[in-house]
Design an enzyme around this catalytic site. Structure first.
Site, short mmCIF file in Angstrom:
data_model
loop_
_atom_site.label_atom_id
_atom_site.label_comp_id
_atom_site.label_asym_id
_atom_site.label_seq_id
_atom_site.Cartn_x
_atom_site.Cartn_y
_atom_site.Cartn_z
N ASP A 133 -10.96 -4.19 -1.31
CA ASP A 133 -10.04 -3.69 -2.34
C ASP A 133 -8.79 -3.06 -1.75
O ASP A 133 -8.70 -1.84 -1.68
CB ASP A 133 -10.78 -2.66 -3.20
CG ASP A 133 -10.02 -2.33 -4.47
OD1 ASP A 133 -9.00 -2.99 -4.71
OD2 ASP A 133 -10.46 -1.43 -5.20
N GLU A 149 -2.22 2.56 -3.66
CA GLU A 149 -3.46 3.23 -4.09
C GLU A 149 -4.25 3.78 -2.91
O GLU A 149 -4.77 4.89 -2.96
CB GLU A 149 -4.32 2.23 -4.88
CG GLU A 149 -5.69 2.78 -5.24
CD GLU A 149 -6.55 1.77 -5.99
OE1 GLU A 149 -6.07 0.67 -6.32
OE2 GLU A 149 -7.73 2.10 -6.25
N GLU A 190 -15.99 -4.39 -13.03
CA GLU A 190 -15.84 -2.96 -13.29
C GLU A 190 -15.91 -2.65 -14.78
O GLU A 190 -15.07 -1.94 -15.33
CB GLU A 190 -14.54 -2.45 -12.68
CG GLU A 190 -14.52 -2.61 -11.17
CD GLU A 190 -13.27 -2.04 -10.50
OE1 GLU A 190 -12.22 -1.99 -11.14
OE2 GLU A 190 -13.38 -1.65 -9.33
C1 BDP Z 1 -9.09 -1.15 -7.83
C2 BDP Z 1 -8.55 0.00 -8.60
C3 BDP Z 1 -8.82 -0.09 -10.07
C4 BDP Z 1 -8.44 -1.47 -10.57
C5 BDP Z 1 -9.18 -2.51 -9.79
C6 BDP Z 1 -8.77 -3.92 -10.11
O1 BDP Z 1 -9.13 1.17 -8.08
O2 BDP Z 1 -8.08 0.91 -10.69
O3 BDP Z 1 -8.73 -1.59 -11.92
O4 BDP Z 1 -8.91 -2.37 -8.43
O5 BDP Z 1 -8.05 -4.51 -9.31
O6 BDP Z 1 -8.32 -1.20 -6.67
O7 BDP Z 1 -9.16 -4.47 -11.12
#
Ligand code: BDP
Length: 734
Positions: A393, A421, A319
């Site tokens: 996720d 989340e 990401e």
């Molecule tokens: C996702 C989240 C994000 C996190 C990412 C992570 O949306 O905010 O940075 O995972 O785990 O669930 O790195």
């Protein structure tokens, strides 16, 4: 005119004293009822016979003092016993012959008692023993351990037994944690926002540190120690290199000093590009010597300040975060370079496996496996690969991550999300240990049966030296720490499962309810059932039958099955549900789909490849099926979808009704808070059902099934809702 009666100075003093006492009671009391004390409420016990036995047991307590950790344990015992028994215990240093309760490390026990408690080897570094032995013809409860840490944990165990009114007669147990590294991951930013945080701001007040020590830091440490959490990663995985600069390291040191007596180590997230951003280098290439040296110096600088610093947690090449792949290197190159920097000081690296690439067009569920499995066995000894419980996720339900069955030569640690989340933020009541348990109990079938994820995590399956489990924290500055009073149960349950991944979620629920609210059967039994069932309820009204990632985009609040046209296809909902006129679901089978099932052991893959065999609750995770697909209960897939959504809604109604009846057992303030939150949960459960079913109906073209309450609004209404200020999002995710 009437004269004002004069008050004698003595009376005035008495009056002031009474007023003060009243105020102290009031604030003390409000603290006990506003959730701040978490599960460490130490309410006066109600069961008279049990209380009498505890009083007897605590008549003569011997607890030799020692360093800071023993001080902390003694204070906690004092606090707990005074609260529960209403008497101030006196803790003697000397171990006398007429002791009723002895708490001492093994080396402090008199030889005759050492003999009686037996071999302590089993207790290891962090474990402890609780045993009633006969000493001079009298029973005495001995709590002992090889280390002060073990004794601290043993003290908390005793308090837990008392809080839950357990009999201590004939007590004989040895407990050791089944995993080594039991850490919270705070996704806390230096500006005090919390990524995916729904309980206020970060509890780390960086601006006032290092001088100002907030009482919360201490109470946070107490709470964690009470459940055996022994580490905390202070900063967000989307890391800021600033935390590695000298001024911030002083602040980190201040926190580490607070946590040390509680046997909690501090860890930091390491931004891979820190050598460039704060070190003045022009590369962060892990194979570059200068880069390696920079990290080694940085580690030495940290350990100079914090000799027991735990190590680094790293999100790399994920990401948008920088990582070794920016330089054509791989995850092992990156992790090992950092591992080398902390190894001389006894530190570890937790390298995250949450990776998926914008250049990879294969099923996102397959990408972490493809990136990591080829490097099995190539990571340094002090590296743990931190794997999320599922391959997408933190969804309300995911099958276990295939990596757990596929890297026998690498220590894998679990990453659970405690913050909600994807599960209704801190507004929805959902007991997550039930979900954690489902994953831990899942069988990877590696080398035959009984190869559960728990056995991978605790290292017993493949003889791992280093083991661990992490939970993304749900903690913030809210008075009750977690926003929803029941969010505390998820923090508590995470810690208990980290200590022992084989505990049952039911047992954990009952314990937490008893410690937090009441020991009354009429409360504990129905509420335990409600907690344990709550996870399935949320799955039903959000993502039934294996649907996933159909939340609104960015903030992930509420339904958004229509989300499409995002910068990346795997950030959309349509990518995951693939609804069309032919049906719904993600085909991940080998024969016709993405082939993700092949990442599991053949025994598991065989089940997931076959729609008839796939567990119903994962059906659409692995299969794209026609709307008219007939299911065991004789109804079509479409009908089942609608009716499962409805069940979810109905179950929230039942939760509300049940909670209503619990008023006598819970203080008014918290009872009202939970009632209001359940109102929101019900409203949002209906919203989920209505939005998703009206959306999917476009493709199914079928009438809503009988028994499903009809949506009140057209699809356009649900699609028009927008929440630019939903909490927990970081600006760059917009
Ligand atoms: C996702 C989240 C994000 C996190 C990412 C992570 O949306 O905010 O940075 O995972 O785990 O669930 O790195």
């Amino acid at each position: 005119m009437q004269s004002i009666p004069s008050i004698h100075p003595n009376n005035l003093r008495l009056f002031s004293l009474l007023l003060l006492l009243f105020l102290v009671c009031l604030t003390g009391n409000s603290q006990a009822t506003d959730g701040y004390n978490l599960w460490l409420t130490y309410r006066p016990l109600q069961d008279k016979p049990i209380t009498d036995t505890y009083k007897k047991l605590t008549e003569k307590i011997c607890f030799p003092a020692g360093g800071q950790t023993l001080e902390v344990a003694r204070d906690e015992l004092d606090r707990g016993l005074s609260g529960m028994l209403g008497t101030t215990p006196s803790l003697q240093e000397e171990i006398s012959d007429n002791a009723t309760l002895i708490l001492a490390t093994y080396s402090r026990l008199p030889a005759r008692l050492q003999k009686k408690v037996g071999d302590m080897e089993m207790a290891g570094e962090e474990g402890y023993l609780l045993k009633v032995v006969k000493d001079k013809e009298r029973p005495v409860l001995v709590i002992s351990a090889n280390t002060d840490t073990g004794l601290l944990y043993g003290t908390f165990h005793l308090l837990r037994l008392m809080q839950t009114e357990k009999s201590l007669e004939n007590m004989s147990l040895v407990q050791t944690p089944k995993t080594d590294i039991r850490v919270l991951n705070h996704w806390d930013n230096l500006d005090r926002t919390v990524e995916r945080g729904y309980a206020g701001f970060s509890i780390w007040n960086w601006h006032k540190l290092p001088e100002y020590i907030d009482q919360r830091y201490i109470d946070y440490a107490r709470a964690n120690a009470s459940i055996g959490i022994n580490g905390t990663v202070l900063t967000n995985v989307n890391a800021n290199a600033l935390v590695l600069t000298p001024a911030y390291l002083q602040k980190v040191k201040a926190l580490a000093d607070v946590f040390r007596p509680y046997s909690i180590k501090v860890y930091l997230t390491a931004r891979f590009s820190a050598p460039i951003e704060t070190g003045g280098l022009d590369t962060a290439d892990p194979l570059n010597e200068e880069v390696g040296a920079w990290w080694q110096h940085k580690a030495a600088e940290i350990y100079d300040l914090i000799p027991d610093f735990g190590g680094f947690l790293v999100k790399a090449n994920s990401e948008g975060q920088p990582g070794p792949q920016n330089y054509g290197r791989n995850h092992a190159d990156g992790a090992n370079m950092l591992a080398k920097a902390v190894a001389p000081h006894g530190g570890i690296v937790m390298w995250r496996a949450f990776v998926y690439s914008e250049h990879d067009v294969t099923d996102r569920a397959m990408q972490a496996y493809s990136e990591f499995v080829p490097y099995d066995g190539q990571f340094a000894d002090n590296v743990l690969i931190q794997v999320k419980n599922g391959a997408i996720d933190f969804q309300p339900r995911e099958p276990f991550h295939p990596m757990f069955g596929a890297m026998p030569d690498t220590p894998l640690m679990m990453e659970f999300q405690i913050t909600q989340e994807y599960l209704g933020f801190s507004t929805h009541l959902v007991f997550l240990p039930k979900m954690y348990e489902e994953v831990l109990d899942a069988d990877t079938y590696r080398d035959g049966k009984e190869a559960t994820v728990a056995k991978v995590i605790d290292g017993t399956l493949t003889n791992k030296e280093l083991t661990g489990i992490a939970g993304v924290a749900n903690i913030g500055t809210d008075r009750n720490w977690t926003g929803h009073p029941f969010g505390q149960a998820n923090w508590y349950g995470f810690g208990r499962l980290a200590w022992n991944p084989y505990l049952s979620s039911e047992e954990i629920a009952a314990e937490w309810l008893q410690m937090t609210f009441s020991n009354d059967e009429a409360f504990v039994t129905p509420m335990t059932d409600m907690l344990v069932d709550s996870r399935e309820t949320v799955v039903k009204y959000m993502t039934p039958l294996g649907l996933h990632h159909i939340m609104d985009a960015g903030h992930h609040y509420g339904p958004g099955p229509w989300i499409k046209d995002m910068p990346r296809p795997d950030w959309t909902s349509v990518y995951y549900h693939k609804a069309d006129s032919a049906g719904i679901g993600f085909d991940r089978t080998v024969a016709t789909g993405s082939g993700a099932t092949a990442q599991y052991a053949p025994e598991v893959a065989e089940i997931f490849n076959d729609a008839e065999e796939t567990p119903r609750e994962l059906l659409l995770w692995f299969h794209h099926l026609p709307w008219g697909y007939k299911m065991e209960n004789g109804r079509t897939l479409w009908q089942n979808l609608g009716l499962t959504y409805q069940e979810g809604v109905d179950e929230v109604k039942e939760m509300e009704a049940r909670w209503e009846k619990m008023a006598p057992y819970v203080n008014k303030q918290q009872h009202e808070q939970v009632s209001m939150l359940l109102d929101i949960q019900l409203k949002e459960a209906k919203w989920w059902k209505n939005a998703c079913m009206t959306y999917f109906q476009q493709f199914s073209g079928r009438p809503f099934p009988e028994g499903m309450e009809k949506p009140e609004k057209p699809l356009s209404y649900y699609q028009s809702l927008s929440f630019p200020y939903a909490p927990g999002i970081r600006p760059s995710w917009d």
